[in-house]
Design a protein around this motif. Structure first.
Motif, short mmCIF file in Angstrom:
data_model
loop_
_atom_site.label_atom_id
_atom_site.label_comp_id
_atom_site.label_asym_id
_atom_site.label_seq_id
_atom_site.Cartn_x
_atom_site.Cartn_y
_atom_site.Cartn_z
N ASP A 78 1.12 -1.18 -0.27
CA ASP A 78 -0.49 -0.01 -0.44
C ASP A 78 1.32 1.36 0.25
O ASP A 78 0.13 2.87 0.39
N HIS A 97 -3.37 2.17 7.61
CA HIS A 97 -4.66 1.35 6.59
C HIS A 97 -4.81 -0.30 6.84
O HIS A 97 -3.68 -0.36 7.93
N HIS A 99 -8.15 -3.63 7.29
CA HIS A 99 -9.71 -4.23 6.90
C HIS A 99 -10.27 -4.36 7.87
O HIS A 99 -11.02 -5.47 8.21
N HIS A 162 -13.26 -2.22 0.17
CA HIS A 162 -11.85 -2.78 -0.07
C HIS A 162 -11.58 -2.71 1.51
O HIS A 162 -11.65 -3.69 2.79
#
Ligand code: ZN
Length: 226
Positions: A78, A97, A99, A162
């Motif tokens: 990323d 970042h 999930h 995402h």
């Protein structure tokens, strides 16, 4: 290696443990980065390394085009998204970042999280917005993050199908936003299962946000300022 880079290697390695502690990541997914102040550099997690094996000396230093300038390992997949955010948003000092499950469920359904909680008004100043669908690689994810968060009070964006990207003045602030985003997403989900959550009037959202951003917490004293 400058003292500042050495300090940020330690900070960024340590902050990854917070992603594990708050149950925001699985396996090697998720990443934290920090801008090196005054230099066009950032410190970021290496790609595909177990959280147990992250240490200051295996963090990767990249320039703001995502090119490695210091480190033996490949940087996070990323990296291009983090680099794009730093190039486009000069006040951002940290990017995260994940999930994380509840927040990513909202992203999977293509839904922003409406502001139904005072804690959300405090931290996010309103809804947590939905960003566009974008494939990894290239600048599309970075562009989507910047387009969604520019001019928005929220430090978090739910990238469609995402997961979560958060920004902060520091990497620690961006990690806090990722933790709070998941907490709010979870409570909003639970509220939806009970019924129709009630909105908070816009003027109350504004005053909660202003109070939290400017007044909340301990008085700042020089020895505690970090
Ligand atoms: Zn991802």
């Amino acid at each position: 290696m400058s003292d500042e880079v050495a300090r940020l290697r330690e900070t960024v390695a340590g902050l990854h443990a917070e992603l594990v502690r708050y149950n925001l990541v699985a396996w090697t997914s998720g990443n934290v980065s920090a801008r090196v102040p005054g230099r066009d550099l950032m410190v970021i997690k290496p790609s595909g390394v177990s959280y147990d094996d992250l240490r200051p000396d295996n963090m990767v230093v990249c320039d703001l085009d995502g090119v490695v300038v210091e480190g033996d390992l490949a940087p996070s997949s990323d990296t291009a998204a983090h680099a794009y955010v730093y190039r486009a948003m000069p006040d951002v000092g940290g990017v995260v970042h994940t999930h994380s499950g509840y927040a990513t469920a909202w992203a999977a359904c293509g839904q922003a999280i409406p502001c139904h909680l005072t804690a959300q008004a405090d931290e996010f100043g309103g809804e947590i917005p939905l960003g566009p669908f974008a494939l990894i690689g290239g600048d599309d994810i970075g562009k989507g993050i910047v387009a969604t968060l520019s001019g928005h009070r929220s430090p978090a964006v739910l990238m469609r199908n995402h997961g979560v990207f958060t920004i902060g003045r520091t990497a620690k602030a961006a990690v806090k936003a990722a933790v709070m985003c998941e907490d709010v997403a979870r409570t909003a989900y639970l509220a939806r299962t009970l019924g129709e959550p009630a909105p908070i009037a816009a003027e109350h959202v504004d005053s909660l946000h202003a109070r939290y951003q400017n007044v909340y917490g301990q008085p700042t004293v020089p020895s505690a300022r970090r």
